[in-house]
Design an enzyme around this catalytic site. Structure first.
Site, short mmCIF file in Angstrom:
data_model
loop_
_atom_site.label_atom_id
_atom_site.label_comp_id
_atom_site.label_asym_id
_atom_site.label_seq_id
_atom_site.Cartn_x
_atom_site.Cartn_y
_atom_site.Cartn_z
N LYS A 195 0.85 -1.18 0.00
CA LYS A 195 0.00 0.00 0.00
C LYS A 195 0.88 1.24 0.00
CE LYS A 195 -3.62 2.40 2.54
NZ LYS A 195 -4.60 2.35 3.60
N LYS A 248 -2.06 -1.61 -3.99
CA LYS A 248 -2.94 -0.46 -3.92
C LYS A 248 -2.14 0.83 -3.96
CE LYS A 248 -5.92 1.83 -0.66
NZ LYS A 248 -6.35 1.97 0.68
#
Ligand code: PBG
Ligand code: ZN
Length: 327
Positions: A195, A248
């Site tokens: 992330k 992500k």
């Protein structure tokens, strides 16, 4: 044989193009993010995410019905509480907004695959994803028991999978052992493994009221410059017992996604985040790009290797696919 490759032969008409298609989208590829708020009778459009709503628990049936009709099998829940404090205690309230939403969804549609995001930023007064020390630094090991406790309350409510998005080190191990000790060995964990600290989360933070009150998330989320670091994060999640990995955002990180799918045997999900949605949605609404930019984009994410795509396009994509409008 003549002198050059005639690739056009396999693109000549719709039949052969369809036969040659390497990647096909289907409703089962998608996970729909849903934002749940306190209160009653609320279904309010989120201005930063056109077509998405804040739902109170009693209004969730509206969205569930659309998911059933479109064939979207899964959602990921985000909670927006009324009460925030320095250690995000509302996040592990067994009657909190996400816990109640899980129970309600289970009632409305027993087969729905329910995922819940585990993080503290929506619940802390300072908007960071963990507990702070006196100097405003996010403490890692002190945060872990809080995350584990949130996951347990989601499991008690009947969640199928938890997805910790906090980026604390050791969080998968902490959550896995807490779930196992409480008899929830069947609850799966999807790590938000790679992330990145990203401006693409802007519309989400607006929707969830979770922007940090000071500073940024760069001491826990990753630097967009780094690809190898993503592999180390994913390796750690594999070793700690994650069932699924995630990259992500998706679009600016398709190289990372592809490498992840080639490196690890676990399935890899991609989170097509709020800013990616808002950019395309608004460009299509303003007539700058044809709507086919949406299936083109989702197909690219799947082509790069995503087994699941968490996307704000989930409903409309599944609807269009079902109606045969996107081929
Ligand atoms: C919470 C969380 C965020 C997103 C998912 N979980 C925001 C953030 O980390 O600031 C982003 C999702 C999106 O932009 O769609 N940690
Ligand atoms: Zn967070």
């Amino acid at each position: 044989m003549t002198g050059f490759y005639r690739g056009r032969r396999l693109r000549k008409n719709a039949a052969i193009r369809s036969m040659m298609k390497e990647t096909r989208l289907q409703p089962e590829d998608f996970v729909l993010p849903i934002f749940v708020v306190e209160g009653e009778g609320i279904q309010r459009e989120i201005s930063s995410l056109p077509g998405h709503y804040h739902y109170s628990v009693d209004k969730l049936e509206n969205i569930v019905e659309q998911m059933q009709q479109a064939g979207v099998p899964s959602c990921i829940l985000f909670g927006i509480p009324d009460k925030k404090d320095s250690c995000g205690s509302e996040a592990s309230n067994e009657d909190g907004v996400v816990q109640r939403a899980i129970r309600r969804l289970r009632q409305l549609w027993p087969e729905l695959y329910i995922i819940a995001d585990v993080c503290m930023c929506e619940y802390t007064s300072h908007g960071h994803c963990g507990i702070l020390n006196g100097k405003g630094e996010v403490l890692n090991d002190e945060t872990l028991p809080h995350l584990a406790q949130i996951a347990i309350t989601y499991a008690e409510a009947g969640v199928d999978m938890v997805a910790p998005s906090d980026m604390m080190d050791g969080h998968i191990a902490a959550i896995r052992s807490a779930l196992d000790e409480s008899g929830f060995e069947q609850v799966a964990i999807m790590g938000y493994s790679a992330k990145y600290a990203s401006a693409y989360y802007g519309p989400f933070r607006e929707a969830a009221g979770s922007a940090p009150a000071f500073g940024d998330r760069k001491s826990y989320q990753m630097d967009c410059a780094n690809g190898k670091e993503a592999l180390r994060e994913m390796q750690a999640d594999v070793e700690e017992g994650a069932d699924l990995l995630m990259v992500k955002p998706a679009l600016a990180y398709l190289d990372v996604l592809k490498e992840a799918t080639q490196t690890f045997r676990l399935p890899v999900a991609a989170y097509n985040v709020s800013g990616e949605y808002a950019m395309l949605k608004m460009a299509v609404q303003q007539g700058l790009m044809a709507e086919s930019v949406i299936p083109e984009t989702l197909t690219a994410i799947k082509r790069a290797g995503a087994k699941l795509i968490i996307t704000y396009f989930a409903l409309e994509a599944a609807q269009k696919l079902k109606q045969g409008e996107w081929q």
